[in-house]
Design a protein around this motif. Structure first.
Motif, PDB file in Angstrom:
ATOM      1  N   ARG A  63       0.832  -1.204   0.000  1.00  0.00           N
ATOM      2  CA  ARG A  63       0.000   0.000   0.000  1.00  0.00           C
ATOM      3  C   ARG A  63       0.870   1.259   0.000  1.00  0.00           C
ATOM      4  N   MET A 109      -2.667  -2.336  -9.367  1.00  0.00           N
ATOM      5  CA  MET A 109      -2.733  -3.134  -8.144  1.00  0.00           C
ATOM      6  C   MET A 109      -3.866  -4.148  -8.248  1.00  0.00           C
ATOM      7  N   PHE A 111      -5.989  -6.928  -5.938  1.00  0.00           N
ATOM      8  CA  PHE A 111      -6.261  -7.127  -4.522  1.00  0.00           C
ATOM      9  C   PHE A 111      -6.681  -8.560  -4.221  1.00  0.00           C
ATOM     10  N   ARG A 113      -9.231  -9.478  -2.511  1.00  0.00           N
ATOM     11  CA  ARG A 113     -10.681  -9.657  -2.660  1.00  0.00           C
ATOM     12  C   ARG A 113     -11.207  -9.004  -3.928  1.00  0.00           C
ATOM     13  N   ASN A 115     -12.075  -6.635  -5.583  1.00  0.00           N
ATOM     14  CA  ASN A 115     -12.548  -5.244  -5.595  1.00  0.00           C
ATOM     15  C   ASN A 115     -12.960  -4.768  -6.975  1.00  0.00           C
ATOM     16  N   LEU A 116     -13.630  -5.618  -7.734  1.00  0.00           N
ATOM     17  CA  LEU A 116     -14.217  -5.143  -8.992  1.00  0.00           C
ATOM     18  C   LEU A 116     -15.378  -4.218  -8.647  1.00  0.00           C
ATOM     19  N   PHE A 117     -15.715  -3.305  -9.580  1.00  0.00           N
ATOM     20  CA  PHE A 117     -16.851  -2.419  -9.354  1.00  0.00           C
ATOM     21  C   PHE A 117     -18.124  -3.203  -9.680  1.00  0.00           C
ATOM     22  N   PRO A 118     -18.956  -3.507  -8.681  1.00  0.00           N
ATOM     23  CA  PRO A 118     -20.078  -4.426  -8.908  1.00  0.00           C
ATOM     24  C   PRO A 118     -21.160  -3.848  -9.806  1.00  0.00           C
ATOM     25  N   HIS A 119     -21.209  -2.506  -9.934  1.00  0.00           N
ATOM     26  CA  HIS A 119     -22.260  -1.888 -10.737  1.00  0.00           C
ATOM     27  C   HIS A 119     -21.838  -1.749 -12.192  1.00  0.00           C
ATOM     28  N   ARG A 120     -20.678  -2.284 -12.542  1.00  0.00           N
ATOM     29  CA  ARG A 120     -20.219  -2.184 -13.927  1.00  0.00           C
ATOM     30  C   ARG A 120     -19.891  -3.570 -14.453  1.00  0.00           C
ATOM     31  N   TYR A 161     -21.726  -9.054 -15.262  1.00  0.00           N
ATOM     32  CA  TYR A 161     -21.443  -8.297 -14.051  1.00  0.00           C
ATOM     33  C   TYR A 161     -20.582  -9.164 -13.130  1.00  0.00           C
ATOM     34  N   SER A 163     -20.890 -10.108 -10.189  1.00  0.00           N
ATOM     35  CA  SER A 163     -21.628 -11.095  -9.393  1.00  0.00           C
ATOM     36  C   SER A 163     -21.958 -12.343 -10.205  1.00  0.00           C
ATOM     37  N   GLN A 164     -21.836 -12.246 -11.535  1.00  0.00           N
ATOM     38  CA  GLN A 164     -22.142 -13.412 -12.371  1.00  0.00           C
ATOM     39  C   GLN A 164     -20.887 -14.205 -12.699  1.00  0.00           C
ATOM     40  N   ARG A 177      -8.123  -5.156 -15.753  1.00  0.00           N
ATOM     41  CA  ARG A 177      -8.397  -3.761 -15.400  1.00  0.00           C
ATOM     42  C   ARG A 177      -7.100  -3.018 -15.071  1.00  0.00           C
ATOM     43  N   ALA A 178      -6.205  -3.700 -14.330  1.00  0.00           N
ATOM     44  CA  ALA A 178      -4.932  -3.069 -13.989  1.00  0.00           C
ATOM     45  C   ALA A 178      -4.070  -2.894 -15.244  1.00  0.00           C
TER      46      ALA A 178
END
Ligand SMILES: Nc1ncnc2c1ncn2[C@@H]1O[C@H](COP(=O)(O)OP(=O)(O)O)[C@@H](O)[C@H]1O
Ligand SMILES: [Mg+2]
Lengths: 268, 308
Positions: A63, A109, A111, A113, A115-120, A161, A163-164, A177-178
């Motif tokens: 960090r 970075m 992580f 867990r 940390n994907l953006f769940p709303h995208r 998404y 969650s899927q 994404r990184a």
């Protein structure tokens, strides 16, 4: 390789300069000193694996490298810049959050867990940085995003998404994404620790490919096999200091330090 | 039937598909249903035949122009008050969570003052602003040059005073709702956004607030209903809203109850209509989290919720 003198002027890291150069890095939370003088260098193109027991300060160090924490002592140069400061006329000036954000853009970075953006969707996750930070056109960012999803083996999940997706798939999206920011350095904080055992392999495979492509990576992991196979340098950390570091075959195969020996005996 | 008790004899199970099935009779439902029906009939008869309720008067004012003018003001006040509350509330919430201690204290004092005093007093305060600040003027600082001057009562008519009272009060409540929403988002989300290089403002706008909306929308829906009904209080400063206008009528003809029934009918209509946009917003921001709730048109929100 010889390290530059501590106070050598480093505006930007050249092709030969280390991407991470930590000297005596100290970090405290309240009265507990979590990092007690970390010395570590990551050269361009290197894969450095950081191992050590839980609570030894590995995440905190990562960090700090990603400018998510300020350091309290020592010197930490990342990509040629003092983390959180700007050096001018022999003084270190604290940087504003906006300036720090710009520096983070060059460091990726991943992580524990995800940390994907769940709303995208997966693709929108990958496009976020390029569109918002690098101000790329959406169509261009989408094309590049699909390429990267393809690279991590998820071309068909672009419109799913988080969650899927399974944990392993989510972590691969997070890696894409990184990568979308074309980082000079990728940080991984226990990228496989939250995964079901059968999903660990697919994430390690992607990381192995990145290493083969010459990506500079600093990886906190408990995967001793991966470290031994992929890392150029393995460092073992305990109680806020790096106890030993060097060739992974030596550090992980024939450790000199008693803390390393007992740790390896437990994880293997 | 065996003559001796056979403990392992399989009982009749639902898999014996050939056997007729006797459904469970819900006697409780029939009993309660009959009772409710009886009470309702009695109530309707009592209400319908009571001459004091004066249904012709209700009919006369239900669609009167005066009622519609008041209705328009009520809807406008609710809408503008909520916009003010949500925009201002978001600002105050961000101030409250800021690392700047001055902003934190200012936001804290604002919320403390506006939540800690009755809305009725705040409405009267704004309505009678002219009583202790007779004129509002803008002067060049440290000189006597007056750039602008007007009587307060002219600058702040009753409807503007009503909007100020309702809006500024709502800011305090909305701020707490938005703050709770922001704080409900996992810290990992902020870190992921930061590590991509997003600035704090971009992180808030693109990552935190859209997710916080899921937590914010339901209580904001409640706030809107409360706001709608609270507009009735601005009748104390003659705010020209539905309640003010109907009150003016019964002050003249003393038909208090019929006119209150007119007001109640319209409030029920408006609160019922408000559930539609709320349901749509809940689905819109459930995207990616609620299974199956992806992009849905407004028409889907109008249909009854599917049972899962
Ligand atoms: N934000 C924080 N505030 C206070 N203590 C912290 C914070 N972050 C980490 N720590 C403490 O620092 C120590 C090292 O934590 P961490 O870097 O997460 O270790 P590791 O990743 O090696 O398991 C732990 O004792 C942890 O409790
Ligand atoms: Mg950790």
């Amino acid at each position: 390789m010889t390290a530059p003198a501590t106070d050598a002027p480093l505006a930007h890291a050249g092709p030969e300069d280390p991407l991470v150069d930590a000297r005596g890095v100290v970090k405290s939370f309240g009265s507990t000193q979590v990092l007690q003088g970390i010395d570590l260098a990551v050269q361009p193109g290197q894969v450095v694996c950081l191992l050590g027991p839980s609570g030894s300060g590995k995440s905190t160090f990562l960090r700090c490298v990603n400018h998510l924490e300020r350091i309290d002592g020592g010197r930490l140069l990342v990509n040629g810049h003092d983390v959180g400061y700007e050096k001018r006329r022999g003084k270190l000036y604290e940087l504003s959050e906006r300036r720090i954000a710009r520096r983070r853009a060059d460091i990726g970075m991943v992580f524990q867990r995800f940390n994907l953006f769940p709303h995208r969707t997966a693709l929108e996750n990958v496009m976020e940085g390029p569109v918002v930070v690098r101000r790329r056109a959406r169509t261009e960012a989408a094309d590049r995003g699909r390429e990267l999803l393809d690279r991590v083996g998820l071309a068909d999940k672009a419109s799913s998404y988080p969650s899927q997706l399974s944990g392993g798939q989510q972590q691969r999206v997070a890696i894409a994404r990184a990568l979308a920011m074309d980082p000079r350095l990728l940080l991984f904080d226990e990228p496989t620790s939250a995964l079901d055992p059968e999903l660990v392999g697919e994430v390690l495979d992607v990381m192995r490919d990145l290493a083969a492509d010459g990506m500079t990576m600093l990886v906190v992991t408990h995967e001793v096999g991966f470290a031994r196979e992929v890392a150029d340098v393995a460092a073992f950390m305990a109680d806020g200091v790096i106890v030993e570091s060097g060739d992974p075959r030596q550090v992980l195969g024939d450790p000199r330090h008693e803390r390393t020996q007992s740790f390896l005996a437990r994880v293997l | 039937m065996p003559t001796t008790v056979a403990p392992h004899e399989p009982a009749t199970t639902p898999t014996d598909a050939q056997l007729p099935v006797v459904p469970l009779r819900h006697w409780g439902r029939f009993t309660v249903g009959a009772l409710v029906l009886a009470v309702s009939v009695w109530f309707l008869l009592a209400v319908g035949r009571n001459p004091n309720l004066d249904w012709p008067t209700v009919g006369e004012y239900l669609f009167a122009p005066l009622t519609f003018r008041g209705l328009f003001v009520t809807v406008w006040l609710t809408f503008a008050g909520m916009v003010m509350g949500i925009v201002g509330g978001t600002v105050v919430a961000v101030m409250r969570l800021s690392s700047n201690p001055v902003l934190r204290v200012v936001a804290g004092v604002y919320i403390w003052a506006f939540r800690g005093t009755p809305i009725l007093i705040q409405i009267i305060f704004w309505g009678f602003l002219g009583a202790f600040i007779p004129t509002i003027s803008v002067t060049v600082p440290f000189t006597d040059v007056v750039l602008f001057s007007a009587p307060t009562s002219q600058l702040v008519p009753a409807t503007v005073a009503a909007l100020l009272a309702l809006g500024l009060n709502e800011v305090a409540y909305a701020a707490e709702i938005v703050r709770a929403g922001i704080q409900s988002i996992d810290k990992g989300q902020t870190e992921a956004a930061k590590s991509l290089g997003l600035t704090p403002a971009q992180t808030l706008r693109r990552v935190v607030l859209p997710q916080a909306m899921r937590v914010i929308v339901p209580p904001m829906g409640n706030e809107t209903l409360t706001m709608l009904k609270t507009t009735a209080l601005v009748s104390v400063i003659a705010g020209q809203d539905l309640m003010s206008n109907l009150q003016a009528v019964y002050a003249q003809n003393f038909k208090v109850i019929p006119l209150l029934i007119v007001a109640s009918i319209w409030f029920l209509v408006l609160t019922t209509l408000l559930t539609v946009p709320q349901r749509w917003l809940e689905q819109r921001f459930g995207r990616g989290v609620d299974p199956g709730a992806t992009r849905r048109p407004l028409s889907r929100a109008l249909m009854p919720r599917r049972t899962r």
